[in-house]
Write an enzyme that holds these catalytic residues in place. Structure first.
Site, PDB file in Angstrom:
ATOM      1  N   LYS A   1      27.355 147.659  22.580  1.00 45.14           N
ATOM      2  CA  LYS A   1      28.284 147.670  22.459  1.00 45.14           C
ATOM      3  C   LYS A   1      29.345 146.414  22.595  1.00 45.14           C
ATOM      4  O   LYS A   1      29.962 145.973  21.785  1.00 45.14           O
ATOM      5  CB  LYS A   1      29.883 149.056  23.025  1.00 45.14           C
ATOM      6  CG  LYS A   1      29.370 150.006  22.649  1.00 45.14           C
ATOM      7  CD  LYS A   1      30.050 151.810  23.404  1.00 45.14           C
ATOM      8  CE  LYS A   1      28.708 153.001  22.337  1.00 45.14           C
ATOM      9  NZ  LYS A   1      29.253 153.902  23.031  1.00 45.14           N
TER      10      LYS A   1
ATOM     11  N   GLN B   1      31.320 155.647  28.099  1.00 47.02           N
ATOM     12  CA  GLN B   1      30.327 156.363  28.170  1.00 47.02           C
ATOM     13  C   GLN B   1      30.641 158.000  28.285  1.00 47.02           C
ATOM     14  O   GLN B   1      30.178 157.600  30.050  1.00 47.02           O
ATOM     15  CB  GLN B   1      29.741 155.839  28.069  1.00 47.02           C
ATOM     16  CG  GLN B   1      28.262 155.660  27.877  1.00 47.02           C
ATOM     17  CD  GLN B   1      27.862 155.035  26.533  1.00 47.02           C
ATOM     18  OE1 GLN B   1      28.566 154.806  25.689  1.00 47.02           O
ATOM     19  NE2 GLN B   1      27.250 156.318  25.771  1.00 47.02           N
TER      20      GLN B   1
ATOM     21  N   ASP C   1      37.101 156.500  20.347  1.00 45.53           N
ATOM     22  CA  ASP C   1      35.692 157.501  19.862  1.00 45.53           C
ATOM     23  C   ASP C   1      35.956 158.650  19.449  1.00 45.53           C
ATOM     24  O   ASP C   1      35.724 159.335  18.453  1.00 45.53           O
ATOM     25  CB  ASP C   1      34.950 158.073  21.299  1.00 45.53           C
ATOM     26  CG  ASP C   1      33.832 157.624  22.020  1.00 45.53           C
ATOM     27  OD1 ASP C   1      32.859 156.871  20.464  1.00 45.53           O
ATOM     28  OD2 ASP C   1      33.765 157.447  23.238  1.00 45.53           O
TER      29      ASP C   1
END
Ligand code: NAD
Length: 279
Positions: free
Chosen positions: A52, A96, A119
């Site tokens: 990322k 995460q 997300d």
């Protein structure tokens, strides 16, 4: 032979489009910044977080990395999220997953400002998707829609079957296919006679989490097959939920593993981040 849907090429195209958008924003004096939080040092998570950061650098976005110890308390993590919510220069916040067992993932996701929920996991983002309003969409299923569209595969009016009903893949996938006017069926571990249902699919999405489970007996001749699964086999080679060698000869288009759905997730994360600036 089927059309091989090239996720590497399509994700590279999307990242280049995002790069242009980020440069345009920079010319208007607007920076794009993603904050990535990792708790603990799960090796797979570290690889994802590293990828990322690399993708942010490629598209010209700033990234802030927060690497917190495994024993970080839930309250400390929530405090950091509140701090990042308040920072105007941070456009996107990504935590995460999975988180260590002592932390309630749902509560952490709910703490993220929906305007920075790149997300697309916040209940407000999921609700907006459900009722057809603008909001962030979970990156993997959003990437699959891009794969289909950019490969010239029509969704409207097609029988679409999704195997899997997880919150991050199966459910948003079904909602997105519905938004594109597909006729959608969702299968799961309690579905009776799975093959009978999947054989109806013009577009079959496998997000079942079982290596090579989907063989040609599950697939209608000429179907489009999208494989979301990522597994390592006994020889440390990557494979998907679909038995590629067995299914490829009977379908019209298929995503390989690796190089299919996988690279799309990060490309769509970059897309979501760049889009968060104009919100
Ligand atoms: P999950 O384990 O949360 O969900 C699996 C789903 O499959 C469940 O809803 C379950 O009901 C269903 N299922 C399990 N066994 C079944 C069976 N025998 N018949 C029918 N349905 C069954 O998994 P997930 O998070 O949705 O991920 C699915 C797969 O996709 C995994 O292999 C994961 O590694 C992969 N994944 C890939 C990406 C990517 O970027 N490519 C992103 C997320 C997940």
């Amino acid at each position: 032979m089927p059309q091989i849907i090239d996720g590497k090429a399509i994700s590279a195209q999307i990242k280049d489009e995002v790069k242009e958008r980020v440069a345009e924003l920079a010319a208007q004096g607007k920076k794009v910044c993603l904050a990535v939080i990792q708790v603990g040092n799960d090796p797979a998570s570290s690889v994802y977080v590293g990828n990322k950061k690399k993708a942010c650098a490629y598209v010209g976005m700033e990234s802030l990395a927060y690497e917190l110890a495994e024993e970080t308390t839930q309250e400390a993590l929530l405090d950091l999220i509140r701090e990042l919510n308040a920072k105007e220069e941070v456009n996107g916040i990504l935590v995460q997953l999975p988180l260590p067992k002592h932390i309630d993932e749902d509560e952490v996701i709910r703490a993220i400002d929906p305007k920075k929920d790149v997300d697309g996991f916040h209940p407000q983002s999921v609700g907006a998707l459900c009722i057809g309003q603008p909001g962030f969409v979970s990156c993997t299923p959003a990437g699959i829609i891009q794969l289909l569209k950019r490969s010239g595969i029509e969704i409207a009016g097609k029988e679409c079957v999704v195997i899997g009903r997880s919150n991050i893949v199966g459910k948003p996938m079904a909602l997105l296919l519905l938004r594109e006017n597909g006729t959608v069926t969702v299968c799961h571990s309690r579905t009776k006679d799975l093959k009978e249902v999947t054989k109806r699919a013009d577009i079959l999405v496998a997000a079942v989490g079982k290596p090579k489970m989907i063989t040609r007996e599950y697939v209608k001749e000429g179907a489009v097959v999208i494989d979301v699964g990522i597994h390592r086999n006994e020889n440390n080679k990557l494979c998907g939920d679909v038995d590629y060698e067995d299914v490829a000869p009977v379908c019209s288009a298929i995503t390989p593993v690796p190089g299919g759905v996988g690279p799309m997730t990060i490309a769509m994360l970059m897309y979501n981040c760049a889009n968060s600036v104009s919100r």
